[in-house]
Design a protein around this motif. Structure first.
Motif, PDB file in Angstrom:
ATOM      1  N   SER A 186       0.818  -1.209   0.000  1.00  0.00           N
ATOM      2  CA  SER A 186       0.000   0.000   0.000  1.00  0.00           C
ATOM      3  C   SER A 186       0.855   1.263   0.000  1.00  0.00           C
ATOM      4  N   GLU A 187       2.112   1.143   0.450  1.00  0.00           N
ATOM      5  CA  GLU A 187       3.004   2.295   0.511  1.00  0.00           C
ATOM      6  C   GLU A 187       3.550   2.673  -0.863  1.00  0.00           C
ATOM      7  N   LYS A 188       3.532   1.715  -1.768  1.00  0.00           N
ATOM      8  CA  LYS A 188       4.128   1.956  -3.084  1.00  0.00           C
ATOM      9  C   LYS A 188       3.068   1.764  -4.149  1.00  0.00           C
ATOM     10  N   SER A 189       3.084   2.597  -5.149  1.00  0.00           N
ATOM     11  CA  SER A 189       2.106   2.484  -6.227  1.00  0.00           C
ATOM     12  C   SER A 189       2.756   2.825  -7.548  1.00  0.00           C
ATOM     13  N   ASP A 190       2.096   2.415  -8.622  1.00  0.00           N
ATOM     14  CA  ASP A 190       2.624   2.754  -9.938  1.00  0.00           C
ATOM     15  C   ASP A 190       2.234   4.191 -10.286  1.00  0.00           C
ATOM     16  N   GLY A 191       2.484   4.593 -11.499  1.00  0.00           N
ATOM     17  CA  GLY A 191       2.221   5.972 -11.900  1.00  0.00           C
ATOM     18  C   GLY A 191       0.769   6.373 -11.844  1.00  0.00           C
ATOM     19  N   GLU A 192      -0.139   5.378 -11.789  1.00  0.00           N
ATOM     20  CA  GLU A 192      -1.567   5.677 -11.782  1.00  0.00           C
ATOM     21  C   GLU A 192      -2.199   5.415 -10.419  1.00  0.00           C
ATOM     22  N   GLY A 193      -1.356   5.270  -9.389  1.00  0.00           N
ATOM     23  CA  GLY A 193      -1.868   5.097  -8.041  1.00  0.00           C
ATOM     24  C   GLY A 193      -2.255   3.683  -7.672  1.00  0.00           C
ATOM     25  N   ARG A 194      -1.982   2.721  -8.541  1.00  0.00           N
ATOM     26  CA  ARG A 194      -2.308   1.329  -8.234  1.00  0.00           C
ATOM     27  C   ARG A 194      -1.155   0.672  -7.491  1.00  0.00           C
ATOM     28  N   PRO A 195      -1.458  -0.249  -6.548  1.00  0.00           N
ATOM     29  CA  PRO A 195      -0.379  -0.922  -5.818  1.00  0.00           C
ATOM     30  C   PRO A 195       0.553  -1.653  -6.789  1.00  0.00           C
ATOM     31  N   LYS A 196       1.832  -1.637  -6.481  1.00  0.00           N
ATOM     32  CA  LYS A 196       2.789  -2.344  -7.324  1.00  0.00           C
ATOM     33  C   LYS A 196       2.688  -3.845  -7.091  1.00  0.00           C
ATOM     34  N   GLY A 197       3.362  -4.622  -7.932  1.00  0.00           N
ATOM     35  CA  GLY A 197       3.330  -6.070  -7.822  1.00  0.00           C
ATOM     36  C   GLY A 197       4.077  -6.568  -6.594  1.00  0.00           C
ATOM     37  N   ILE A 198       3.812  -7.812  -6.239  1.00  0.00           N
ATOM     38  CA  ILE A 198       4.417  -8.425  -5.061  1.00  0.00           C
ATOM     39  C   ILE A 198       5.932  -8.361  -5.115  1.00  0.00           C
ATOM     40  N   TYR A 199       6.495  -8.540  -6.304  1.00  0.00           N
ATOM     41  CA  TYR A 199       7.946  -8.633  -6.425  1.00  0.00           C
ATOM     42  C   TYR A 199       8.621  -7.370  -6.951  1.00  0.00           C
ATOM     43  N   ASP A 200       7.879  -6.298  -7.070  1.00  0.00           N
ATOM     44  CA  ASP A 200       8.463  -5.075  -7.630  1.00  0.00           C
ATOM     45  C   ASP A 200       9.615  -4.528  -6.794  1.00  0.00           C
ATOM     46  N   SER A 201       9.579  -4.770  -5.483  1.00  0.00           N
ATOM     47  CA  SER A 201      10.625  -4.227  -4.612  1.00  0.00           C
ATOM     48  C   SER A 201      11.783  -5.196  -4.416  1.00  0.00           C
ATOM     49  N   LEU A 202      11.716  -6.369  -5.032  1.00  0.00           N
ATOM     50  CA  LEU A 202      12.783  -7.361  -4.865  1.00  0.00           C
ATOM     51  C   LEU A 202      14.007  -6.932  -5.666  1.00  0.00           C
ATOM     52  N   PRO A 203      15.171  -6.749  -5.013  1.00  0.00           N
ATOM     53  CA  PRO A 203      16.368  -6.299  -5.737  1.00  0.00           C
ATOM     54  C   PRO A 203      16.792  -7.302  -6.818  1.00  0.00           C
ATOM     55  N   ALA A 204      17.073  -6.797  -7.996  1.00  0.00           N
ATOM     56  CA  ALA A 204      17.464  -7.670  -9.106  1.00  0.00           C
ATOM     57  C   ALA A 204      18.808  -8.344  -8.857  1.00  0.00           C
ATOM     58  N   GLY A 205      19.668  -7.695  -8.065  1.00  0.00           N
ATOM     59  CA  GLY A 205      21.018  -8.212  -7.881  1.00  0.00           C
ATOM     60  C   GLY A 205      21.204  -9.139  -6.701  1.00  0.00           C
ATOM     61  N   LEU A 206      20.117  -9.611  -6.066  1.00  0.00           N
ATOM     62  CA  LEU A 206      20.270 -10.534  -4.945  1.00  0.00           C
ATOM     63  C   LEU A 206      20.958 -11.816  -5.389  1.00  0.00           C
ATOM     64  N   PRO A 207      21.821 -12.408  -4.555  1.00  0.00           N
ATOM     65  CA  PRO A 207      22.393 -13.717  -4.887  1.00  0.00           C
ATOM     66  C   PRO A 207      21.268 -14.717  -5.139  1.00  0.00           C
ATOM     67  N   PRO A 208      21.425 -15.627  -6.102  1.00  0.00           N
ATOM     68  CA  PRO A 208      20.321 -16.504  -6.519  1.00  0.00           C
ATOM     69  C   PRO A 208      19.645 -17.285  -5.398  1.00  0.00           C
ATOM     70  N   LEU A 209      20.413 -17.886  -4.476  1.00  0.00           N
ATOM     71  CA  LEU A 209      19.772 -18.660  -3.408  1.00  0.00           C
ATOM     72  C   LEU A 209      18.968 -17.758  -2.480  1.00  0.00           C
ATOM     73  N   LEU A 210      19.505 -16.587  -2.194  1.00  0.00           N
ATOM     74  CA  LEU A 210      18.783 -15.637  -1.358  1.00  0.00           C
ATOM     75  C   LEU A 210      17.530 -15.144  -2.073  1.00  0.00           C
ATOM     76  N   LYS A 211      17.650 -14.930  -3.377  1.00  0.00           N
ATOM     77  CA  LYS A 211      16.481 -14.485  -4.146  1.00  0.00           C
ATOM     78  C   LYS A 211      15.410 -15.573  -4.163  1.00  0.00           C
ATOM     79  N   ALA A 212      15.808 -16.830  -4.320  1.00  0.00           N
ATOM     80  CA  ALA A 212      14.839 -17.927  -4.324  1.00  0.00           C
ATOM     81  C   ALA A 212      14.074 -17.970  -3.003  1.00  0.00           C
ATOM     82  N   TYR A 213      14.805 -17.784  -1.900  1.00  0.00           N
ATOM     83  CA  TYR A 213      14.158 -17.763  -0.586  1.00  0.00           C
ATOM     84  C   TYR A 213      13.138 -16.630  -0.497  1.00  0.00           C
ATOM     85  N   ARG A 214      13.524 -15.442  -0.958  1.00  0.00           N
ATOM     86  CA  ARG A 214      12.623 -14.294  -0.888  1.00  0.00           C
ATOM     87  C   ARG A 214      11.410 -14.484  -1.819  1.00  0.00           C
ATOM     88  N   LEU A 215      11.616 -15.113  -2.967  1.00  0.00           N
ATOM     89  CA  LEU A 215      10.495 -15.390  -3.868  1.00  0.00           C
ATOM     90  C   LEU A 215       9.469 -16.281  -3.176  1.00  0.00           C
TER      91      LEU A 215
END
Length: 270
Positions: free
Chosen positions: A126-155
């Motif tokens: 609810s704190e983050k929204s796209d340009g039209e005020g809609r909530p962003k996706g579940i994974y929009d805040s997930l850093p692209a550069g996370l190590p793969p195993l850590l990213k899998a856990y967060r997914l």
């Protein structure tokens, strides 16, 4: 703790930074930008993690200071670049934590941790929204550069918070077995592409099994790496003591050394 006890060290660090990047300061520091400091942030963060996992409090203290220096440095640079300071960022995160913990700072109760985590995810979205005020996706805040195993856990973790996971642990165990069978079939197929894909699926499902048991895959493989290195170094030490050349030993001889070292480890932990 008083306000002075909290702010005085930060103020001291800020004054050091002002000297480093000011007239007569350090040429290297004066050339730095937030972008140029990114790799140092990653390096120091890994060093902090290593220190924490080593259990050496003195090392943790030192590495915490190094990470804090970089945070203060980047905050100071953004003060000129974008008009906000590290103090502003800390005030923002304090407000964020209050907002995301209504069960602590407001009259909200949760039945269990799972319900609390789902509420955390909903508040965060609810704190983050796209340009039209809609909530962003579940994974929009997930850093692209996370190590793969850590990213899998967060997914898996984020999916679980919105109810997209297997209902029971037994379901995950069945999925792990299914992925193992698909991996074996891929081995028989001879297709390198299929083998890599199925091995990845197998690992991905194992990460979820570990998560449900309170095990973080990235930390678990990190521990396995440390144990392997310690035992390998112990094998090399035994070879030096016995006048043996490790690389020239047969596999059976190396395996015997490994079991000897492993048994010694087990006896120390009992």
């Amino acid at each position: 703790m008083t306000t002075d006890a909290v702010t005085t060290p930060l103020q001291e660090l800020t004054e050091v930074l002002e000297s480093l990047i000011g007239p007569g300061g350090c040429p290297w520091d004066k050339e730095q930008t937030p972008e140029s400091l990114c790799d140092y942030v990653l390096e120091e963060a890994f060093e902090l993690v290593d220190a924490i996992r080593s259990g050496k409090a003195a090392d943790v203290r030192e590495e915490l200071g190094d990470v804090m220096f970089l945070m203060a440095f980047i905050g100071r640079l953004y003060q000129d670049k974008a008009g906000f300071s590290l103090n502003d960022a800390m005030s923002d995160v304090a407000a964020k934590m209050i907002r995301r913990h209504p069960h602590v700072f407001d009259e909200v109760t949760f039945k269990n941790k799972e319900e609390q985590l789902k509420a955390w995810e909903a508040i965060k979205r609810s704190e983050k929204s796209d340009g039209e005020g809609r909530p962003k996706g579940i994974y929009d805040s997930l850093p692209a550069g996370l190590p793969p195993l850590l990213k899998a856990y967060r997914l898996h973790s984020k999916a679980a918070r919105v109810g997209f996971t297997w209902p029971e642990d037994e379901d995950v165990l069945r999925q792990v077995e299914s992925e193992r069978q698909e991996w074996e079939e891929a081995l028989e197929s001879g297709s390198r592409e299929q083998q890599e894909a199925e091995f990845g699926d197998y690992l991905f499902t194992l990460v979820e099994l570990g998560r449900r048991k309170g095990i973080k895959a990235n930390a678990a493989i990190g521990g396995a790496n440390v144990r392997f290195l310690q035992r390998f170094e112990a094998m090399e030490a035994l070879c030096r003591e016995r006048g043996l050349d490790f690389p020239s030993l047969s596999f059976e001889e190396k395996d015997a050394l490994w079991n000897e070292v492993k048994l010694h480890d087990s006896s120390k932990n009992t």
